[in-house]
Design a protein around this motif. Structure first.
Motif, PDB file in Angstrom:
ATOM      1  N   HIS A 132      -5.109   9.948   0.204  1.00 26.34           N
ATOM      2  CA  HIS A 132      -4.907   9.221   1.465  1.00 26.34           C
ATOM      3  C   HIS A 132      -5.201  10.130   2.661  1.00 26.34           C
ATOM      4  N   HIS A 189      -5.816   2.559  -4.089  1.00 26.15           N
ATOM      5  CA  HIS A 189      -5.852   2.763  -2.636  1.00 26.15           C
ATOM      6  C   HIS A 189      -6.545   4.097  -2.368  1.00 26.15           C
ATOM      7  N   HIS A 242       3.871  -2.130   3.117  1.00 27.23           N
ATOM      8  CA  HIS A 242       3.916  -0.777   2.530  1.00 27.23           C
ATOM      9  C   HIS A 242       5.254  -0.606   1.822  1.00 27.23           C
ATOM     10  N   ASP A 281       0.832  -1.214   0.000  1.00 22.92           N
ATOM     11  CA  ASP A 281       0.000   0.000   0.000  1.00 22.92           C
ATOM     12  C   ASP A 281       0.862   1.258   0.000  1.00 22.92           C
ATOM     13  N   ASP A 282       0.222   2.353  -0.368  1.00 20.34           N
ATOM     14  CA  ASP A 282       0.728   3.730  -0.181  1.00 20.34           C
ATOM     15  C   ASP A 282       1.821   4.146  -1.163  1.00 20.34           C
TER      16      ASP A 282
END
Ligand code: ZN
Length: 481
Positions: A334, A330, A441, A279-280
């Motif tokens: 964010h 995602h 991540h 993720d991210d």
């Protein structure tokens, strides 16, 4: 005429005898009566052993006739260093009244001592087929040359080895020891490349070969034979056995397992699947991560964002997509305060990351991961009590998306701070279930550094690595808001 001839012959004989007598007289006077330096027991060339004492020797010198000769003394000049091999010149000067006489002497300092050979080891000594010994040590030292171990030659005869060495002065030494031929140790063989190789159907198998060394025979790599063939047109598991023999017929083998798989997914060897998800990202570490995944031909899923630090890595998203990984959505920002403030806000943000992905890969993504996961409670802070996660989990599916949470937390976003901790958190969470979705991540370098260990463990324990697809098993947290 006859008589005259005879008389002439007598005359000639007399003259010859007279000449001979004069010569004898002259020689007698010259050698016995003329005074001069007379020298005996003198050597113009002497030899001195290395490190021995050298003493000057003038011989027996005198001045006078053979019948009366007065002893004279001599002075010597010239140094002789007996610690160094070589040729030295000494000059003796003899003096009698005002008369002097010089005589040169050459002094050779020579090494007459042989080196010594020493063998340390159990007897009989053992030696290899190539005459290389092992299990013993042999050394040679010389009084002048010092260590001559490098110059030792050995000859293997019937049941004995003869060691020989010669020093720089040509002095030889020889030592014979009982010996037997022995090589009971197998060569060492190791694979080049991976033990487990995964190849898509109709792909190309490139033989990486193996390396072998033997204590006695040295490098045996060229002697390796390979049993088995890989047919990349037929899916399945193949074994290649690499075998090598040393000259004493000791054998070593090593096996490589080659899996030819049909689709983009590996054959599930015993039904246990790992879905690595990141993720991210992307970030400056993502390229390195893709290298590792490529090395093991492992596919993963990237839930990408468009936060500040991820900008400038569009090419990494493209590479991941081109190399068969799944690009999931995602969040663009964010930003929890924004995306969970309303359903519209969430989709506005999702559409933004979708547009970025489509621009880079040329295709829309239908795989989603909620920031914080479907079970997050942080959204309660921003949704004005409207239970937004209940709405969003239904809404994304209604729009044709599938969302995935995780059931293995690497804890790389809190708790784990090293690659080792991340890897062990993941590995310790694996069991005999069919589906493991791992949360990592790729903006954390130590998390990226853990991936190779996780893959090695997984592949060697019967797990299959897969990228998330629409039909992948659903891993969804229960909604808490
Ligand atoms: Zn996130």
């Amino acid at each position: 005429m006859e008589e005259k001839k005879l008389r002439i012959d007598k005359k000639v004989l007399f003259v010859l005898l007279a000449i001979f007598g004069i010569i004898l007289l002259f020689l007698f006077v010259y050698f016995f009566l003329v005074p001069r330096f007379r020298l005996s027991n003198f050597s113009s060339k002497v030899t001195v052993p290395l490190k021995a004492d050298f003493t000057y020797n003038v011989g027996n010198a005198c001045y006078g006739t053979f019948f009366h000769c007065e002893e004279v003394k001599a002075t010597e000049s010239g140094e002789v260093d007996t610690s160094k091999l070589g040729s030295y010149t000494v000059v003796y000067t003899y003096e009698y009244e005002s008369k002097t006489f010089e005589k040169e002497q050459t002094v050779e300092v020579v090494d007459l001592e042989s080196p010594t050979i020493e063998v340390v080891g159990e007897e009989p000594l053992t030696y290899c087929a190539n005459h290389k010994g092992y299990g013993y040590e042999v050394k040679a030292t010389d009084n002048y040359d010092g260590d001559l171990t490098d110059k030792i030659t050995s000859t293997v005869l019937d049941e004995e080895i003869v060691f020989e060495v010669t020093d720089s002065s040509g002095n030889k030494a020889s030592l014979s020891k009982p010996a037997i031929l022995k090589d009971e140790d197998a060569p060492t063989i190791s694979l080049n490349g991976e033990e487990n190789v995964f190849i898509p159907l109709n792909g190309t198998y490139v033989e990486a070969n193996a390396s072998a060394t033997d204590m006695c025979d040295g490098d045996l790599t060229s002697q390796i034979t390979i049993e088995g063939v890989v047919d990349t047109t037929v899916a399945g598991e193949y074994q290649l056995v690499y075998k090598v023999l040393d000259s004493n017929q000791n054998e070593a083998t090593v096996t490589r397992y080659v899996y030819v798989y049909e689709s983009s997914d590996y054959p599930s060897l015993d039904g246990k699947n790992i879905y690595l998800t990141f993720d991210d990202g992307p970030s400056k570490y993502t390229d390195k991560l893709l290298d590792v995944l490529k090395k093991y031909n492992v596919k993963a899923t990237f839930f990408v964002t468009d936060q500040g630090l991820t900008k400038g890595y569009d090419d990494v998203i493209k590479r991941a997509n081109d190399e068969g990984h799944t690009i999931g959505l995602h969040s663009s920002s964010h930003n929890y305060g924004y995306i969970y403030s309303s359903v519209n806000a969430y989709f506005s943000d999702l559409n933004a990351i979708q547009a970025k992905v489509e621009r880079i890969t040329g295709a829309k993504s239908t795989i989603v991961r909620f920031p914080g996961g479907g079970s997050n409670t942080i959204s309660k802070n921003y949704d004005a009590g409207c239970h937004i996660m209940s709405k969003l989990t239904k809404a994304v599916q209604a729009k044709g998306y599938r969302y995935f949470d995780w059931n293995v937390d690497s804890k790389d976003a809190g708790g784990a701070k090293t690659a080792g901790e991340v890897a062990s958190n993941v590995i310790n969470s694996l069991g005999n279930q069919s589906t493991y979705v791992v949360l990592q991540h790729d903006i954390k370098e130590y998390s990226v550094d853990a991936v190779e260990t996780i893959i090695q463990f997984g592949l060697s324990h019967g797990y299959t690595f897969q990228a998330l697809k629409m039909d992948s098993p659903r891993v969804e947290h229960s909604v808490n808001n």
